[in-house]
Design a protein around this motif. Structure first.
Motif, short mmCIF file in Angstrom:
data_model
loop_
_atom_site.label_atom_id
_atom_site.label_comp_id
_atom_site.label_asym_id
_atom_site.label_seq_id
_atom_site.Cartn_x
_atom_site.Cartn_y
_atom_site.Cartn_z
N ALA A 59 0.85 -1.18 0.00
CA ALA A 59 0.00 0.00 0.00
C ALA A 59 0.89 1.24 0.00
CB ALA A 59 -0.92 0.00 1.21
N THR A 60 0.56 2.20 -0.81
CA THR A 60 1.39 3.40 -0.94
C THR A 60 0.59 4.64 -0.55
OG1 THR A 60 0.78 3.63 -3.27
CG2 THR A 60 2.77 2.38 -2.77
N PRO A 61 1.25 5.60 0.09
CA PRO A 61 0.57 6.86 0.42
C PRO A 61 0.17 7.59 -0.86
CG PRO A 61 2.66 6.65 1.59
CD PRO A 61 2.65 5.59 0.54
N TYR A 62 -0.86 8.42 -0.74
CA TYR A 62 -1.29 9.23 -1.89
C TYR A 62 -1.81 10.56 -1.37
CZ TYR A 62 -5.99 7.74 -0.51
OH TYR A 62 -7.15 7.51 0.20
N GLY A 63 -1.79 11.54 -2.25
CA GLY A 63 -2.28 12.87 -1.90
C GLY A 63 -3.62 13.15 -2.54
N ALA A 64 -4.37 14.07 -1.96
CA ALA A 64 -5.69 14.41 -2.49
C ALA A 64 -5.60 14.88 -3.94
CB ALA A 64 -6.32 15.49 -1.62
N ASP A 65 -4.51 15.55 -4.30
CA ASP A 65 -4.40 16.06 -5.66
C ASP A 65 -4.17 14.96 -6.70
OD1 ASP A 65 -1.85 15.45 -4.80
OD2 ASP A 65 -0.92 17.26 -5.61
N GLU A 66 -3.95 13.71 -6.25
CA GLU A 66 -3.80 12.59 -7.16
C GLU A 66 -5.12 11.89 -7.46
OE1 GLU A 66 0.00 10.18 -6.41
OE2 GLU A 66 -0.39 11.12 -4.45
N LEU A 67 -6.18 12.25 -6.74
CA LEU A 67 -7.47 11.57 -6.88
C LEU A 67 -8.25 12.07 -8.08
CD1 LEU A 67 -8.54 11.68 -3.12
CD2 LEU A 67 -8.06 9.59 -4.44
N GLY A 68 -8.87 11.12 -8.78
CA GLY A 68 -9.78 11.45 -9.86
C GLY A 68 -11.19 11.04 -9.51
N ALA A 69 -12.12 11.28 -10.41
CA ALA A 69 -13.51 10.87 -10.19
C ALA A 69 -13.57 9.35 -10.11
CB ALA A 69 -14.39 11.36 -11.34
N PRO A 70 -14.22 8.78 -9.08
CA PRO A 70 -14.30 7.32 -8.98
C PRO A 70 -15.08 6.68 -10.12
CG PRO A 70 -15.62 8.39 -7.28
CD PRO A 70 -14.82 9.46 -7.94
N VAL A 71 -15.89 7.45 -10.82
CA VAL A 71 -16.56 6.99 -12.05
C VAL A 71 -16.29 8.07 -13.09
CG1 VAL A 71 -18.69 6.12 -13.08
CG2 VAL A 71 -18.37 5.96 -10.60
N PRO A 72 -15.22 7.95 -13.86
CA PRO A 72 -14.81 9.07 -14.72
C PRO A 72 -15.65 9.25 -15.97
CG PRO A 72 -13.25 7.25 -14.90
CD PRO A 72 -14.20 6.89 -13.80
N GLN A 73 -16.26 8.18 -16.49
CA GLN A 73 -16.99 8.27 -17.75
C GLN A 73 -18.32 7.51 -17.68
OE1 GLN A 73 -13.70 6.79 -20.25
NE2 GLN A 73 -13.67 8.80 -21.23
N PRO A 74 -19.25 7.96 -16.84
CA PRO A 74 -20.54 7.27 -16.77
C PRO A 74 -21.31 7.45 -18.07
CG PRO A 74 -20.63 9.35 -15.60
CD PRO A 74 -19.20 9.14 -15.98
N ARG A 75 -22.12 6.46 -18.40
CA ARG A 75 -22.95 6.58 -19.60
C ARG A 75 -24.17 7.46 -19.36
NH1 ARG A 75 -23.23 0.31 -21.38
NH2 ARG A 75 -22.99 0.01 -19.12
N GLN A 76 -24.72 7.40 -18.15
CA GLN A 76 -25.90 8.19 -17.82
C GLN A 76 -25.71 8.81 -16.45
OE1 GLN A 76 -29.68 6.09 -19.74
NE2 GLN A 76 -28.69 4.64 -18.36
N VAL A 77 -26.12 10.07 -16.33
CA VAL A 77 -26.07 10.78 -15.06
C VAL A 77 -27.45 11.36 -14.79
CG1 VAL A 77 -24.96 12.57 -13.68
CG2 VAL A 77 -23.64 11.36 -15.45
N PHE A 78 -28.13 10.79 -13.81
CA PHE A 78 -29.46 11.26 -13.42
C PHE A 78 -29.33 12.17 -12.21
CE2 PHE A 78 -29.81 7.04 -15.28
CZ PHE A 78 -30.83 7.19 -16.21
N ALA A 79 -30.26 13.10 -12.09
CA ALA A 79 -30.28 13.98 -10.92
C ALA A 79 -31.72 14.20 -10.50
CB ALA A 79 -29.60 15.30 -11.23
N ILE A 80 -31.89 14.42 -9.20
CA ILE A 80 -33.22 14.53 -8.62
C ILE A 80 -33.36 15.92 -8.01
CG2 ILE A 80 -34.88 13.50 -7.04
CD1 ILE A 80 -33.87 11.62 -9.31
N GLY A 81 -34.45 16.59 -8.35
CA GLY A 81 -34.73 17.91 -7.81
C GLY A 81 -35.72 17.86 -6.66
N MET A 82 -35.62 18.86 -5.77
CA MET A 82 -36.57 19.02 -4.65
C MET A 82 -36.80 17.72 -3.89
SD MET A 82 -36.96 21.63 -6.77
CE MET A 82 -38.04 21.13 -8.09
#
Length: 284
Positions: A59-82
């Motif tokens: 296991a190796t240490p890592y910095g926050a600036d090395e992190l990417g989106a855990p799902v970088p290329q989703p096919r669909q992104v839904f969002a819910i309002g109210m």
């Protein structure tokens, strides 16, 4: 299980640091973070069967600036309002009762948890959200079975350009919420079994150190299982798809005077047992 994307490679993370998935699995799984959701059942079975291998892995240490989106290329992104009663009230809109308010965020707006986001105007707002990641195709799925289709949960911001969102004779929610970088997620994906209660998670955000939003997902009008049931009744949910589940009260546009994001602002969004992401802003 906690998954991260570190320097564009898929990794398991624990208190020791990051464990490269391709290395620890001896090449059974690719380092490509998006590919893992197509193999989610195989991956979780391997993980459950490999505690000694994982414990012995480097296991190796890592910095926050090395992190990417855990799902970088989703096919669909839904969002819910109210989807929180207090937020519906502060927005001056009716509370949905029978069906959730659904819109899309275009996948090109997804970015990681330490992004620098350009502000296209002086009318950009923040919305802290819990984000669901689909791990198994769901179509006409019941709420009783819904959690079995979830790979994990992460933190998100539904950044919103309010002038575009409400421009014209009908609202343009999807456009107003899909500028580049307007869907940051991270820092990690956490599987549901890591939570004491995955239906009761604290989320919130601070802006330049000031608390702006704080709520719990047990206040959702439509729970995660209800959202999966409702969405999948119409649209097949695919592995790696995202569902932004709604935001609690405290958004900037509903305040008097309004609070909007400015160049140089620092927006920290957190969720219990997941962590936090820090987004900064610059002029376009």
């Amino acid at each position: 299980m906690r998954l991260a994307v570190i320097n564009s490679r898929l990794a398991l993370v624990d208190e020791r640091g990051a464990i490269d998935v391709a290395a620890v699995s001896a090449g059974i799984f690719s380092p490509d973070p998006q590919a893992i959701y197509q193999q989610w059942a195989q991956f979780t079975a391997w993980y459950a069967a490999s505690p000694a291998t994982i414990a012995a892995a480097e296991a190796t240490p890592y910095g926050a600036d090395e992190l990417g989106a855990p799902v970088p290329q989703p096919r669909q992104v839904f969002a819910i309002g109210m989807n929180y009663r207090a937020h519906a009230a502060e927005a001056g809109l009716g509370t949905p009762e029978s069906d959730p308010v659904v819109f899309a965020k275009f996948p090109s707006s997804v970015t990681g948890p330490t992004a620098v986001v350009e502000l296209p105007s002086d009318a950009v707002d923040y919305e802290a959200e819990l984000v669901v990641v689909i791990g198994k195709r769901a179509h006409r799925t019941t709420r009783q079975d819904a959690w079995t289709h979830v790979a994990g949960l992460t933190v998100g911001q539904d950044l919103s350009e309010r002038l575009v969102q409400f421009r014209g004779p009908t609202p343009q929610f999807s456009l107003g919420k899909s500028f580049p970088g307007f869907s940051p997620i991270g820092p990690v994906l956490v599987t549901p079994d890591e939570f004491a209660d995955p239906d009761n998670i604290e989320i919130g955000c601070t802006l330049n150190g000031q608390q702006m939003q704080k709520g719990r997902t047990n206040d959702l009008i439509f729970t995660v299982p209800q959202l999966i049931e409702s969405l999948s009744a119409v649209v097949p949910l695919l592995p790696g798809d995202l569902i932004f589940t709604g935001t609690p009260s405290g958004i900037g546009w509903a305040r008097d005077p309004k609070v909007v994001l400015r160049p140089g602002d620092r927006l920290v969004t957190h969720a219990e047992a997941i962590g936090e992401m820090t987004i900064t802003f610059t002029a376009a």
